[in-house]
Design an enzyme around this catalytic site. Sequence first.
Site, mmCIF file in Angstrom:
data_model
loop_
_atom_site.group_PDB
_atom_site.id
_atom_site.type_symbol
_atom_site.label_atom_id
_atom_site.label_comp_id
_atom_site.label_asym_id
_atom_site.label_seq_id
_atom_site.Cartn_x
_atom_site.Cartn_y
_atom_site.Cartn_z
ATOM 1 N N ASP A 12 -3.841 71.276 30.816
ATOM 2 C CA ASP A 12 -4.207 72.692 30.902
ATOM 3 C C ASP A 12 -5.684 72.837 31.250
ATOM 4 O O ASP A 12 -6.490 71.950 30.949
ATOM 5 C CB ASP A 12 -3.933 73.390 29.570
ATOM 6 C CG ASP A 12 -2.446 73.531 29.270
ATOM 7 O OD1 ASP A 12 -1.651 73.542 30.229
ATOM 8 O OD2 ASP A 12 -2.091 73.618 28.079
ATOM 9 N N TYR A 24 -3.646 62.060 22.362
ATOM 10 C CA TYR A 24 -4.537 63.223 22.436
ATOM 11 C C TYR A 24 -5.375 63.309 21.167
ATOM 12 O O TYR A 24 -4.919 62.934 20.078
ATOM 13 C CB TYR A 24 -3.738 64.526 22.545
ATOM 14 C CG TYR A 24 -2.920 64.684 23.793
ATOM 15 C CD1 TYR A 24 -3.455 65.275 24.935
ATOM 16 C CD2 TYR A 24 -1.585 64.270 23.826
ATOM 17 C CE1 TYR A 24 -2.687 65.435 26.076
ATOM 18 C CE2 TYR A 24 -0.818 64.424 24.970
ATOM 19 C CZ TYR A 24 -1.376 65.009 26.095
ATOM 20 O OH TYR A 24 -0.618 65.169 27.226
ATOM 21 N N ASP A 41 -3.243 78.830 22.122
ATOM 22 C CA ASP A 41 -4.566 78.236 22.313
ATOM 23 C C ASP A 41 -5.567 79.360 22.569
ATOM 24 O O ASP A 41 -5.294 80.530 22.254
ATOM 25 C CB ASP A 41 -4.549 77.191 23.437
ATOM 26 C CG ASP A 41 -4.252 77.771 24.819
ATOM 27 O OD1 ASP A 41 -4.106 79.022 24.948
ATOM 28 O OD2 ASP A 41 -4.173 76.995 25.785
ATOM 29 N N ARG A 72 0.053 72.409 22.135
ATOM 30 C CA ARG A 72 -0.096 73.804 21.703
ATOM 31 C C ARG A 72 1.030 74.200 20.752
ATOM 32 O O ARG A 72 0.814 74.896 19.758
ATOM 33 C CB ARG A 72 -0.121 74.743 22.917
ATOM 34 C CG ARG A 72 -1.419 74.678 23.706
ATOM 35 C CD ARG A 72 -1.387 75.619 24.875
ATOM 36 N NE ARG A 72 -0.490 75.175 25.924
ATOM 37 C CZ ARG A 72 0.258 75.981 26.679
ATOM 38 N NH1 ARG A 72 0.247 77.283 26.469
ATOM 39 N NH2 ARG A 72 1.027 75.489 27.629
#
Length: 233
Positions: free
Chosen positions: A53, A81, A95, A187
């Site tokens: 993203d 991540y 987010d 997310r």
Amino acid sequence: MIYSKTEIEEGQLLLIDKPLNWTSFDVVNKLRYALRKAYGFKKLKVGHAGTLDPLATGLLLIAVGRKTKTINDLMGMDKVYTGTFKIGATTPSYDLETEVDQQWSTEGISEEDIQKAADQFKGLIDQVPPIFSAIKQGGKKAYEMAREGEKPELKSRQVMIHDFKVDAKAFPEVDFEVKCSKGTYIRSLAHDFGAALNNGAHLTALRREAIGPYSIKDALSLEGCLEIFRKEE
């Protein structure tokens, strides 16, 4: 590292540290233009192996030339991540892309509660993608529908969370590291993590550290990579 024109044609995998506020396609397009200009290609296949993203940074695998044939295999690899959840508030996009829509008090949430919540997400889990995602419903992308005020109903999918570590020293911000399978939405993990606390949460920072055996430690900045190709002109 300097590549010859033949090496580019035969295929290369570029490890790029995607900048904040760039889309993955922005990076692909920038590199394609730089490569074509540097080596004189009229056409050149360039693609990425897994979208990040715009608000995320970190490892983006860019396949060039014949290496684009391996993109599907690369996309299937596990990913690592790191990032931060903000407890006590949700947003429609899960987010910072959208504004906070609900808030809760975070009083009474203990470090033990945080750890127990994290443990619930280890292993094979069902996860519903965010409505602000590129998944298509009726031929239309979910995020397009969401931005028009519609509420697409997306089906849950099974994903594997191999490892999930959390650190609540800066509570109500919770730092995390997660190793997960293809198709995992961090997310959604943030949103569901908040729900597991009988509260709310959204993602405030995200960085991809690894894809399979490829690490961010071996990646070049986008500008650094572009500078290499400028030297070929």
